[in-house]
Design a protein around this motif. Structure first.
Motif, PDB file in Angstrom:
ATOM      1  N   TYR A   1      -9.261   4.797   4.477  1.00 58.65           N
ATOM      2  CA  TYR A   1      -8.052   5.566   4.163  1.00 58.65           C
ATOM      3  C   TYR A   1      -6.855   4.916   4.855  1.00 58.65           C
ATOM      4  CZ  TYR A   1     -11.387   9.245   2.895  1.00 58.65           C
ATOM      5  OH  TYR A   1     -12.426   9.947   2.334  1.00 58.65           O
ATOM      6  N   ILE A   2      -5.677   5.116   4.250  1.00 56.68           N
ATOM      7  CA  ILE A   2      -4.430   4.657   4.856  1.00 56.68           C
ATOM      8  C   ILE A   2      -3.538   5.867   5.075  1.00 56.68           C
ATOM      9  CG2 ILE A   2      -2.345   3.262   4.563  1.00 56.68           C
ATOM     10  CD1 ILE A   2      -3.999   1.338   2.859  1.00 56.68           C
ATOM     11  N   ALA A   3      -3.238   6.164   6.324  1.00 54.78           N
ATOM     12  CA  ALA A   3      -2.343   7.272   6.662  1.00 54.78           C
ATOM     13  C   ALA A   3      -0.922   6.732   6.676  1.00 54.78           C
ATOM     14  CB  ALA A   3      -2.708   7.860   8.020  1.00 54.78           C
ATOM     15  N   ALA A   4      -0.093   7.217   5.753  1.00 50.06           N
ATOM     16  CA  ALA A   4       1.241   6.647   5.563  1.00 50.06           C
ATOM     17  C   ALA A   4       2.320   7.682   5.823  1.00 50.06           C
ATOM     18  CB  ALA A   4       1.382   6.096   4.147  1.00 50.06           C
ATOM     19  N   GLU A   5       3.395   7.239   6.467  1.00 54.74           N
ATOM     20  CA  GLU A   5       4.521   8.135   6.753  1.00 54.74           C
ATOM     21  C   GLU A   5       5.154   8.631   5.455  1.00 54.74           C
ATOM     22  OE1 GLU A   5       8.517   8.157   9.597  1.00 54.74           O
ATOM     23  OE2 GLU A   5       7.494   6.284   9.146  1.00 54.74           O
ATOM     24  N   ASP A   6       5.362   7.736   4.522  1.00 52.18           N
ATOM     25  CA  ASP A   6       5.898   8.087   3.198  1.00 52.18           C
ATOM     26  C   ASP A   6       5.053   7.354   2.161  1.00 52.18           C
ATOM     27  OD1 ASP A   6       7.321   8.205   0.754  1.00 52.18           O
ATOM     28  OD2 ASP A   6       9.219   8.492   1.820  1.00 52.18           O
ATOM     29  N   THR A   7       4.235   8.093   1.437  1.00 48.19           N
ATOM     30  CA  THR A   7       3.302   7.458   0.499  1.00 48.19           C
ATOM     31  C   THR A   7       4.028   6.732  -0.632  1.00 48.19           C
ATOM     32  OG1 THR A   7       3.108   9.571  -0.687  1.00 48.19           O
ATOM     33  CG2 THR A   7       1.439   9.082   0.982  1.00 48.19           C
ATOM     34  N   ARG A   8       5.232   7.186  -0.973  1.00 45.33           N
ATOM     35  CA  ARG A   8       5.979   6.500  -2.037  1.00 45.33           C
ATOM     36  C   ARG A   8       6.477   5.132  -1.563  1.00 45.33           C
ATOM     37  NH1 ARG A   8      10.091  11.327  -2.822  1.00 45.33           N
ATOM     38  NH2 ARG A   8       9.860  11.097  -0.566  1.00 45.33           N
ATOM     39  N   THR A   9       7.101   5.112  -0.379  1.00 48.01           N
ATOM     40  CA  THR A   9       7.589   3.855   0.185  1.00 48.01           C
ATOM     41  C   THR A   9       6.432   2.894   0.434  1.00 48.01           C
ATOM     42  OG1 THR A   9       9.456   4.973   1.239  1.00 48.01           O
ATOM     43  CG2 THR A   9       8.835   2.807   2.109  1.00 48.01           C
ATOM     44  N   SER A  10       5.378   3.405   1.074  1.00 49.77           N
ATOM     45  CA  SER A  10       4.228   2.556   1.390  1.00 49.77           C
ATOM     46  C   SER A  10       3.502   2.113   0.129  1.00 49.77           C
ATOM     47  CB  SER A  10       3.260   3.305   2.312  1.00 49.77           C
ATOM     48  OG  SER A  10       3.881   3.584   3.549  1.00 49.77           O
ATOM     49  N   GLY A  11       3.525   2.959  -0.899  1.00 51.31           N
ATOM     50  CA  GLY A  11       2.868   2.613  -2.156  1.00 51.31           C
ATOM     51  C   GLY A  11       3.454   1.368  -2.784  1.00 51.31           C
ATOM     52  N   ILE A  12       4.771   1.213  -2.659  1.00 49.15           N
ATOM     53  CA  ILE A  12       5.445   0.029  -3.206  1.00 49.15           C
ATOM     54  C   ILE A  12       4.971  -1.227  -2.467  1.00 49.15           C
ATOM     55  CG2 ILE A  12       7.662  -1.117  -3.498  1.00 49.15           C
ATOM     56  CD1 ILE A  12       8.906   1.714  -3.771  1.00 49.15           C
ATOM     57  N   LEU A  13       4.929  -1.130  -1.139  1.00 51.06           N
ATOM     58  CA  LEU A  13       4.480  -2.268  -0.332  1.00 51.06           C
ATOM     59  C   LEU A  13       3.024  -2.620  -0.640  1.00 51.06           C
ATOM     60  CD1 LEU A  13       4.541  -4.280   2.074  1.00 51.06           C
ATOM     61  CD2 LEU A  13       3.869  -2.355   3.528  1.00 51.06           C
ATOM     62  N   LEU A  14       2.162  -1.619  -0.626  1.00 52.36           N
ATOM     63  CA  LEU A  14       0.739  -1.868  -0.834  1.00 52.36           C
ATOM     64  C   LEU A  14       0.469  -2.447  -2.217  1.00 52.36           C
ATOM     65  CD1 LEU A  14      -0.737   1.336   0.851  1.00 52.36           C
ATOM     66  CD2 LEU A  14      -0.583  -0.973   1.804  1.00 52.36           C
ATOM     67  N   GLU A  15       1.215  -2.003  -3.205  1.00 47.30           N
ATOM     68  CA  GLU A  15       1.059  -2.535  -4.564  1.00 47.30           C
ATOM     69  C   GLU A  15       1.421  -4.019  -4.587  1.00 47.30           C
ATOM     70  OE1 GLU A  15       0.225  -2.752  -8.556  1.00 47.30           O
ATOM     71  OE2 GLU A  15      -0.090  -0.988  -7.266  1.00 47.30           O
ATOM     72  N   LYS A  16       2.484  -4.385  -3.877  1.00 46.88           N
ATOM     73  CA  LYS A  16       2.942  -5.775  -3.882  1.00 46.88           C
ATOM     74  C   LYS A  16       1.975  -6.718  -3.174  1.00 46.88           C
ATOM     75  CE  LYS A  16       7.901  -4.942  -4.438  1.00 46.88           C
ATOM     76  NZ  LYS A  16       9.248  -5.064  -3.840  1.00 46.88           N
ATOM     77  N   ILE A  17       1.232  -6.184  -2.178  1.00 43.75           N
ATOM     78  CA  ILE A  17       0.292  -7.067  -1.463  1.00 43.75           C
ATOM     79  C   ILE A  17      -1.139  -6.874  -1.974  1.00 43.75           C
ATOM     80  CG2 ILE A  17       1.733  -7.153   0.596  1.00 43.75           C
ATOM     81  CD1 ILE A  17      -0.175  -5.210   1.950  1.00 43.75           C
ATOM     82  N   GLY A  18      -1.287  -6.093  -3.051  1.00 41.62           N
ATOM     83  CA  GLY A  18      -2.585  -5.956  -3.705  1.00 41.62           C
ATOM     84  C   GLY A  18      -3.569  -5.048  -3.009  1.00 41.62           C
ATOM     85  N   VAL A  19      -3.089  -4.019  -2.307  1.00 39.77           N
ATOM     86  CA  VAL A  19      -3.965  -3.055  -1.634  1.00 39.77           C
ATOM     87  C   VAL A  19      -3.916  -1.737  -2.393  1.00 39.77           C
ATOM     88  CG1 VAL A  19      -4.372  -1.755   0.491  1.00 39.77           C
ATOM     89  CG2 VAL A  19      -3.656  -4.150   0.607  1.00 39.77           C
TER      90      VAL A  19
END
Length: 285
Positions: free
Chosen positions: A41-59
Protein backbone atom coordinates in the motif's frame (compact mmCIF):
# COMPACT_ATOMS: atom_id res chain seq x y z
CA UNK A 1 16.37 2.13 25.55
CA UNK A 2 14.78 0.72 22.40
CA UNK A 3 16.79 -0.77 19.55
CA UNK A 4 15.35 -1.36 16.09
CA UNK A 5 16.74 -3.20 13.11
CA UNK A 6 15.04 -2.25 9.86
CA UNK A 7 16.31 -5.09 7.73
CA UNK A 8 16.32 -8.42 9.55
CA UNK A 9 12.67 -9.04 10.40
CA UNK A 10 10.96 -11.20 7.80
CA UNK A 11 7.50 -11.86 9.17
CA UNK A 12 6.47 -8.36 10.08
CA UNK A 13 5.23 -5.43 8.03
CA UNK A 14 7.47 -2.47 7.51
CA UNK A 15 6.83 1.25 7.05
CA UNK A 16 8.94 2.96 4.39
CA UNK A 17 9.22 6.76 4.37
CA UNK A 18 9.74 7.54 0.71
CA UNK A 19 10.71 11.02 -0.54
CA UNK A 20 9.19 12.22 -3.81
CA UNK A 21 10.51 14.92 -6.19
CA UNK A 22 9.80 18.53 -5.23
CA UNK A 23 9.51 19.43 -8.90
CA UNK A 24 11.82 17.63 -11.29
CA UNK A 25 10.76 14.00 -11.73
CA UNK A 26 14.34 12.99 -12.49
CA UNK A 27 15.04 13.39 -8.76
CA UNK A 28 13.19 10.15 -7.98
CA UNK A 29 15.77 7.55 -6.94
CA UNK A 30 16.00 3.99 -8.18
CA UNK A 31 15.43 2.73 -4.66
CA UNK A 32 12.40 4.97 -4.11
CA UNK A 33 10.81 3.72 -7.32
CA UNK A 34 11.50 0.10 -6.35
CA UNK A 35 10.00 0.50 -2.87
CA UNK A 36 6.91 2.20 -4.29
CA UNK A 37 6.51 -0.62 -6.81
CA UNK A 38 6.94 -3.38 -4.23
CA UNK A 39 4.88 -1.87 -1.38
CA UNK A 40 1.50 -3.42 -0.66
CA UNK A 41 0.00 0.00 0.00
CA UNK A 42 1.01 3.62 -0.52
CA UNK A 43 -0.16 6.11 2.11
CA UNK A 44 -0.41 9.45 0.31
CA UNK A 45 -1.06 12.95 1.61
CA UNK A 46 -3.11 13.78 -1.49
CA UNK A 47 -4.05 10.79 -3.63
CA UNK A 48 -4.82 13.00 -6.63
CA UNK A 49 -1.44 14.76 -6.60
CA UNK A 50 0.44 11.54 -5.86
CA UNK A 51 -1.60 9.68 -8.47
CA UNK A 52 -0.18 11.91 -11.19
CA UNK A 53 3.38 11.24 -10.04
CA UNK A 54 2.90 7.50 -9.64
CA UNK A 55 1.29 7.22 -13.07
CA UNK A 56 4.27 8.99 -14.67
CA UNK A 57 6.81 6.65 -13.05
CA UNK A 58 4.71 3.55 -13.78
CA UNK A 59 3.58 2.66 -10.23
CA UNK A 60 0.00 1.42 -9.84
CA UNK A 61 -0.23 0.19 -6.24
CA UNK A 62 -3.26 0.79 -4.08
CA UNK A 63 -3.21 4.22 -2.45
CA UNK A 64 -4.64 5.09 0.94
CA UNK A 65 -5.43 8.70 1.84
CA UNK A 66 -3.37 9.84 4.83
CA UNK A 67 -3.34 13.59 5.60
CA UNK A 68 -3.49 15.92 8.59
CA UNK A 69 -7.30 15.86 8.74
CA UNK A 70 -7.65 12.06 8.94
CA UNK A 71 -4.25 10.96 10.28
CA UNK A 72 -5.36 10.14 13.83
CA UNK A 73 -8.28 8.03 12.61
CA UNK A 74 -6.40 6.43 9.72
CA UNK A 75 -3.22 5.54 11.65
CA UNK A 76 -4.79 2.56 13.53
CA UNK A 77 -5.98 1.12 10.19
CA UNK A 78 -2.48 1.33 8.77
CA UNK A 79 -0.96 -0.20 11.90
CA UNK A 80 -3.38 -3.11 11.54
CA UNK A 81 -2.24 -3.66 7.95
CA UNK A 82 1.40 -3.52 9.03
CA UNK A 83 0.82 -6.04 11.81
CA UNK A 84 -0.71 -8.36 9.22
CA UNK A 85 2.63 -8.35 7.41
CA UNK A 86 1.96 -5.72 4.74
CA UNK A 87 4.52 -3.14 3.72
CA UNK A 88 3.42 0.48 3.45
CA UNK A 89 5.22 3.32 1.70
CA UNK A 90 4.30 6.73 3.09
CA UNK A 91 4.75 9.70 0.75
CA UNK A 92 4.17 13.43 0.98
CA UNK A 93 2.85 15.61 -1.84
CA UNK A 94 6.48 16.54 -2.52
CA UNK A 95 9.75 16.07 -0.71
CA UNK A 96 10.42 14.24 2.53
CA UNK A 97 7.59 12.63 4.50
CA UNK A 98 7.13 13.82 8.11
CA UNK A 99 8.56 17.30 7.32
CA UNK A 100 5.53 19.64 7.24
CA UNK A 101 3.51 16.45 6.87
CA UNK A 102 1.48 14.25 9.30
CA UNK A 103 3.75 11.24 8.79
CA UNK A 104 5.24 11.61 12.28
CA UNK A 105 1.97 10.32 13.76
CA UNK A 106 2.30 7.07 11.85
CA UNK A 107 6.00 6.80 12.74
CA UNK A 108 5.18 7.22 16.43
CA UNK A 109 2.53 4.49 16.26
CA UNK A 110 4.94 2.15 14.48
CA UNK A 111 7.54 2.68 17.19
CA UNK A 112 4.95 1.99 19.89
CA UNK A 113 3.98 -1.25 18.14
CA UNK A 114 7.56 -2.37 17.43
CA UNK A 115 7.07 -2.08 13.67
CA UNK A 116 10.28 -1.30 11.70
CA UNK A 117 10.50 2.15 10.13
CA UNK A 118 12.83 2.63 7.15
CA UNK A 119 13.60 6.15 5.95
CA UNK A 120 14.91 6.70 2.43
CA UNK A 121 17.04 9.81 1.71
CA UNK A 122 15.84 12.21 -0.91
CA UNK A 123 14.71 15.71 -1.96
CA UNK A 124 13.79 18.43 0.53
CA UNK A 125 12.96 22.01 -0.45
CA UNK A 126 14.45 23.68 2.63
CA UNK A 127 17.72 21.70 2.41
CA UNK A 128 17.99 22.40 -1.31
CA UNK A 129 17.51 26.14 -0.72
CA UNK A 130 19.91 26.18 2.23
CA UNK A 131 22.93 24.81 0.41
CA UNK A 132 22.51 27.27 -2.47
CA UNK A 133 21.67 30.28 -0.29
CA UNK A 134 25.23 31.33 0.44
CA UNK A 135 24.45 31.40 4.18
CA UNK A 136 26.23 29.21 6.71
CA UNK A 137 24.53 25.80 6.56
CA UNK A 138 25.26 24.90 10.15
CA UNK A 139 23.65 25.51 12.45
CA UNK A 140 20.23 26.23 10.99
CA UNK A 141 16.65 26.26 12.27
CA UNK A 142 13.73 25.10 10.15
CA UNK A 143 10.30 26.50 11.11
CA UNK A 144 8.10 25.01 8.37
CA UNK A 145 4.98 27.09 7.68
CA UNK A 146 4.53 30.03 10.06
CA UNK A 147 1.18 31.08 11.56
CA UNK A 148 -0.87 33.33 9.31
CA UNK A 149 -1.53 36.10 11.85
CA UNK A 150 1.09 38.85 11.96
CA UNK A 151 0.97 38.98 15.76
CA UNK A 152 1.87 35.30 15.98
CA UNK A 153 4.50 35.56 13.25
CA UNK A 154 6.30 38.27 15.19
CA UNK A 155 7.13 35.80 17.96
CA UNK A 156 8.99 33.65 15.42
CA UNK A 157 10.68 36.66 13.84
CA UNK A 158 11.92 37.79 17.27
CA UNK A 159 13.65 34.41 17.61
CA UNK A 160 15.11 34.73 14.11
CA UNK A 161 16.28 38.25 14.93
CA UNK A 162 18.45 36.95 17.77
CA UNK A 163 19.46 33.63 16.17
CA UNK A 164 23.11 32.98 15.40
CA UNK A 165 21.88 30.33 12.94
CA UNK A 166 20.30 30.53 9.49
CA UNK A 167 16.50 30.55 9.85
CA UNK A 168 14.26 28.90 7.25
CA UNK A 169 10.50 28.89 6.67
CA UNK A 170 8.00 28.28 3.87
CA UNK A 171 5.47 30.78 2.54
CA UNK A 172 2.71 30.73 -0.07
CA UNK A 173 2.73 33.40 -2.81
CA UNK A 174 -0.56 35.05 -1.76
CA UNK A 175 0.75 35.63 1.78
CA UNK A 176 4.38 36.46 0.98
CA UNK A 177 4.16 40.27 0.76
CA UNK A 178 2.31 40.59 4.05
CA UNK A 179 4.75 38.23 5.77
CA UNK A 180 7.77 40.16 4.47
CA UNK A 181 6.31 43.43 5.77
CA UNK A 182 5.88 41.86 9.19
CA UNK A 183 9.46 40.56 9.00
CA UNK A 184 10.66 44.11 8.31
CA UNK A 185 8.87 45.37 11.42
CA UNK A 186 10.92 43.05 13.64
CA UNK A 187 14.31 42.60 11.96
CA UNK A 188 16.63 45.36 10.77
CA UNK A 189 16.04 46.25 7.10
CA UNK A 190 19.70 45.66 6.17
CA UNK A 191 19.64 42.02 7.31
CA UNK A 192 20.25 39.69 4.36
CA UNK A 193 17.62 37.20 3.24
CA UNK A 194 17.23 34.77 0.35
CA UNK A 195 13.98 33.71 -1.28
CA UNK A 196 14.02 30.50 -3.33
CA UNK A 197 11.02 29.69 -5.47
CA UNK A 198 9.89 26.86 -7.73
CA UNK A 199 12.92 24.77 -6.79
CA UNK A 200 14.03 22.17 -9.37
CA UNK A 201 11.33 23.40 -11.78
CA UNK A 202 11.64 25.35 -15.04
CA UNK A 203 11.16 28.72 -13.34
CA UNK A 204 13.49 28.08 -10.40
CA UNK A 205 14.80 31.37 -9.03
CA UNK A 206 16.83 32.70 -6.08
CA UNK A 207 16.27 36.28 -4.93
CA UNK A 208 19.09 37.59 -2.74
CA UNK A 209 19.24 40.92 -0.95
CA UNK A 210 18.41 42.81 2.23
CA UNK A 211 14.94 42.72 3.76
CA UNK A 212 14.26 46.25 2.47
CA UNK A 213 15.48 45.39 -1.04
CA UNK A 214 13.33 42.26 -1.25
CA UNK A 215 10.29 44.16 0.05
CA UNK A 216 10.88 46.84 -2.58
CA UNK A 217 11.14 44.19 -5.29
CA UNK A 218 7.71 42.80 -4.42
CA UNK A 219 6.06 46.20 -4.59
CA UNK A 220 6.69 45.97 -8.34
CA UNK A 221 6.51 42.21 -8.92
CA UNK A 222 3.77 39.79 -7.91
CA UNK A 223 4.98 36.67 -6.06
CA UNK A 224 4.55 33.46 -8.04
CA UNK A 225 5.18 29.91 -6.95
CA UNK A 226 5.96 28.43 -3.54
CA UNK A 227 8.73 30.15 -1.57
CA UNK A 228 11.45 29.05 0.80
CA UNK A 229 12.56 32.06 2.87
CA UNK A 230 16.00 32.06 4.50
CA UNK A 231 17.08 34.70 7.03
CA UNK A 232 20.82 35.14 7.57
CA UNK A 233 22.29 34.58 11.04
CA UNK A 234 22.58 37.52 13.41
CA UNK A 235 26.29 38.28 13.26
CA UNK A 236 26.20 41.62 15.07
CA UNK A 237 29.18 41.78 17.36
CA UNK A 238 28.21 43.24 20.71
CA UNK A 239 31.20 45.31 21.82
CA UNK A 240 31.86 45.03 25.53
CA UNK A 241 33.10 48.39 26.75
CA UNK A 242 35.90 48.57 29.29
CA UNK A 243 35.21 49.76 32.84
CA UNK A 244 37.06 53.00 32.09
CA UNK A 245 34.72 53.64 29.13
CA UNK A 246 31.65 52.87 31.23
CA UNK A 247 32.84 55.14 34.02
CA UNK A 248 33.35 57.94 31.50
CA UNK A 249 29.75 57.46 30.27
CA UNK A 250 28.54 57.84 33.87
CA UNK A 251 30.70 60.91 34.39
CA UNK A 252 29.37 62.50 31.17
CA UNK A 253 25.78 61.94 32.31
CA UNK A 254 26.48 63.37 35.75
CA UNK A 255 28.14 66.41 34.16
CA UNK A 256 25.03 66.84 31.99
CA UNK A 257 22.85 67.04 35.10
CA UNK A 258 21.80 63.49 35.95
CA UNK A 259 22.18 62.17 39.47
CA UNK A 260 24.97 59.66 40.05
CA UNK A 261 22.38 57.02 40.98
CA UNK A 262 20.39 57.45 37.76
CA UNK A 263 23.50 57.70 35.58
CA UNK A 264 24.94 54.47 36.96
CA UNK A 265 21.60 52.68 36.62
CA UNK A 266 21.08 53.74 32.99
CA UNK A 267 24.65 53.02 31.85
CA UNK A 268 24.59 49.60 33.55
CA UNK A 269 21.28 48.69 31.92
CA UNK A 270 22.33 49.87 28.44
CA UNK A 271 25.56 47.88 28.58
CA UNK A 272 24.17 44.83 30.41
CA UNK A 273 26.55 44.99 33.35
CA UNK A 274 25.97 44.81 37.09
CA UNK A 275 24.70 48.10 38.54
CA UNK A 276 26.40 47.38 41.88
CA UNK A 277 29.71 46.52 40.23
CA UNK A 278 29.62 49.68 38.12
CA UNK A 279 28.80 51.69 41.28
CA UNK A 280 31.89 50.25 43.02
CA UNK A 281 34.14 50.85 40.01
CA UNK A 282 32.89 54.43 39.63
CA UNK A 283 33.55 55.32 43.26
CA UNK A 284 36.96 53.63 43.23
CA UNK A 285 38.03 55.80 40.33
Amino acid sequence: MQAQSSFNEKDKGRLYLVPTPIGNLEDITLRAKRILTEADYIAAEDTRTSGILLEKIGVHNKMISFHKYNSKERAPELIKLLKEGNTIAEISDAGMPVISDPGYILVQECIKNDIPVVALPGPSAFATALIASGFDAQPFTYYGFLPRKSSEQKEYFEMMNQARATSIFYEAPHRLQKTLKTLAEVIKPDRKIVLARELTKIHEEYLRGTISEINEYFTKNDPRGEFVVLVSPNDDEEKQLSWDELIKQVADRVEAGESKKDAIKLVAKANKVSKNELYDKYHQN
